[in-house]
Design an enzyme around this catalytic site. Structure first.
Site, PDB file in Angstrom:
ATOM      1  CG  ASP A  27      36.288  40.537  31.910  1.00  0.00           C
ATOM      2  OD1 ASP A  27      37.287  41.089  32.676  1.00  0.00           O
ATOM      3  OD2 ASP A  27      35.570  39.492  31.992  1.00  0.00           O
ATOM      4  CG  ASN A  75      38.107  41.317  40.882  1.00  0.00           C
ATOM      5  OD1 ASN A  75      37.213  42.049  40.533  1.00  0.00           O
ATOM      6  ND2 ASN A  75      38.326  40.153  40.243  1.00  0.00           N
TER       7      ASN A  75
HETATM    8  C1  IPE Z   1      34.376  40.653  36.856  1.00  0.00           C
HETATM    9  O1  IPE Z   1      35.317  40.463  36.038  1.00  0.00           O
HETATM   10  C2  IPE Z   1      34.554  41.642  37.835  1.00  0.00           C
HETATM   11  C3  IPE Z   1      34.751  42.953  37.331  1.00  0.00           C
HETATM   12  C4  IPE Z   1      34.636  43.294  36.194  1.00  0.00           C
HETATM   13  C5  IPE Z   1      35.066  43.944  38.388  1.00  0.00           C
HETATM   14  P1  IPE Z   1      36.448  39.060  36.341  1.00  0.00           P
HETATM   15  O2  IPE Z   1      37.568  39.328  35.055  1.00  0.00           O
HETATM   16  O3  IPE Z   1      36.873  39.141  37.748  1.00  0.00           O
HETATM   17  O4  IPE Z   1      35.643  37.888  36.300  1.00  0.00           O
HETATM   18  P2  IPE Z   1      35.887  36.414  35.782  1.00  0.00           P
HETATM   19  O5  IPE Z   1      36.990  35.889  36.742  1.00  0.00           O
HETATM   20  O6  IPE Z   1      36.408  36.383  34.375  1.00  0.00           O
HETATM   21  O7  IPE Z   1      34.701  35.544  35.949  1.00  0.00           O
HETATM   22  C1  IPE Z   2      38.291  43.805  34.529  1.00  0.00           C
HETATM   23  O1  IPE Z   2      39.298  43.531  33.606  1.00  0.00           O
HETATM   24  C2  IPE Z   2      38.622  44.710  35.415  1.00  0.00           C
HETATM   25  C3  IPE Z   2      38.748  44.287  36.893  1.00  0.00           C
HETATM   26  C4  IPE Z   2      38.249  42.894  37.073  1.00  0.00           C
HETATM   27  C5  IPE Z   2      39.310  45.129  37.866  1.00  0.00           C
HETATM   28  P1  IPE Z   2      40.400  42.419  33.841  1.00  0.00           P
HETATM   29  O2  IPE Z   2      41.403  42.767  34.979  1.00  0.00           O
HETATM   30  O3  IPE Z   2      39.388  41.117  34.366  1.00  0.00           O
HETATM   31  O4  IPE Z   2      40.803  41.869  32.506  1.00  0.00           O
HETATM   32  P2  IPE Z   2      41.087  40.488  31.915  1.00  0.00           P
HETATM   33  O5  IPE Z   2      40.056  39.641  31.997  1.00  0.00           O
HETATM   34  O6  IPE Z   2      42.382  39.866  32.732  1.00  0.00           O
HETATM   35  O7  IPE Z   2      41.573  40.772  30.517  1.00  0.00           O
HETATM   36 MG    MG Z   3      38.432  39.609  33.630  1.00  0.00          MG
END
Ligand code: IPE
Ligand code: IPE
Ligand code: MG
Length: 252
Positions: A27, A75
């Site tokens: 994340d 997502n």
């Molecule tokens: C969790 O991260 C999913 C992945 C890393 C693929 P998100 O960024 O989607 O999760 P939330 O929305 O912060 O809970």
């Molecule tokens: C995790 O990074 C990757 C996926 C969920 C695909 P994020 O895209 O959630 O990054 P932040 O949380 O917005 O910084």
């Molecule tokens: Mg994220």
């Protein structure tokens, strides 16, 4: 192999007490990009580099299984340009990295509902699974269109159907049978879960399998997660007392 392992594993880590299976919620890609005034896509690209480094580290340090959360069922609710870019990136990286996976003897596997993915990505996924099926060094699982609740509901549906067809008596349903119907990742449940970017939640990842995982939260944004950070996570893991509900027998 062993000599290399001894050389590269940091001296303070006990190689007999490493986690067999590490899971990561990667994340912080978007925030990493934002901090640099870059589009989110570049954060995702850099995130792939961090994942490649972690995989390399697992080979070098003798960690058998790595499971990475790449795309959750939630997502899909992101802007379509971002979703499309991620689908493109998965396919592109698979095509680009297959030779390296082979060279490093990495067996790749996917967990999640792959059905709604673009046809060309599904083909690339199947190809990578087939080509690397006999590799022995590291089990690498990628969670794509994965959701823990959805996975559990899917098992319930399968078991209910079997029961309705007279193939299964409800009394025969136990934890072991239930586990056999979950997505298979060729490894025991994760011993260590790492989540980066300071968020402290599971976000629907491996809800059943995390029952006794040690959880490590890192403030580092995923693209910056490197060997040093992994070392810190492993040191924390080795300092934990995994009691599984029992009372520790060692004198305090
Ligand atoms: C969790 O991260 C999913 C992945 C890393 C693929 P998100 O960024 O989607 O999760 P939330 O929305 O912060 O809970
Ligand atoms: C995790 O990074 C990757 C996926 C969920 C695909 P994020 O895209 O959630 O990054 P932040 O949380 O917005 O910084
Ligand atoms: Mg994220």
């Amino acid at each position: 192999m062993t000599a290399k392992l001894l050389q590269t594993l940091p001296a303070d880590l006990d190689r007999h007490r490493l986690p067999k299976h590490v899971a990561v919620i990667m994340d912080g890609n978007g925030r990493w990009a934002k901090q640099r005034g870059l589009p989110r896509a570049l954060g995702h690209r850099q995130g792939v580099e961090a994942l490649k480094d972690l995989l390399r580290c697992c080979i070098d340090w003798g960690i058998q299984s790595l499971t990475a959360y790449a795309f959750s069922t939630e997502n899909w609710q992101r802007p379509s340009e971002e979703v499309n870019f991620l689908m493109f990136l998965f396919e592109h990286m698979l095509r680009l990295e297959l030779k390296n996976l082979q060279a490093d003897q990495i067996r790749i596997n996917f967990i999640g509902d792959l059905e709604p993915l673009p046809v060309s990505l599904k083909a690339e996924i199947q190809h990578a699974i087939d080509v690397t099926a006999n590799n022995q060094a590291v089990n690498f699982n990628v969670a794509v269109n994965y959701g823990g609740r959805g996975e559990i509901v899917r098992v319930c549906r399968q078991l209910a159907e079997m029961s309705q067809n007279g193939e299964l008596h409800p009394d025969a349903i136990d934890e072991a049978l239930f586990s056999q119907h979950l997505y298979q990742f060729g490894a025991s449940d994760p011993d260590l879960l790492i989540r980066t970017s300071g968020e402290m939640r599971l976000s629907n990842f491996l809800l059943w399998q995390m029952a006794y995982a040690e959880i490590y939260f890192s403030e580092i944004l995923w693209p910056d997660f490197d060997r040093h950070e992994f070392h810190l996570a492993l040191s924390a893991f080795q300092s934990r007392d995994r009691r599984y509900g029992k009372v520790n027998q060692t004198p305090s």
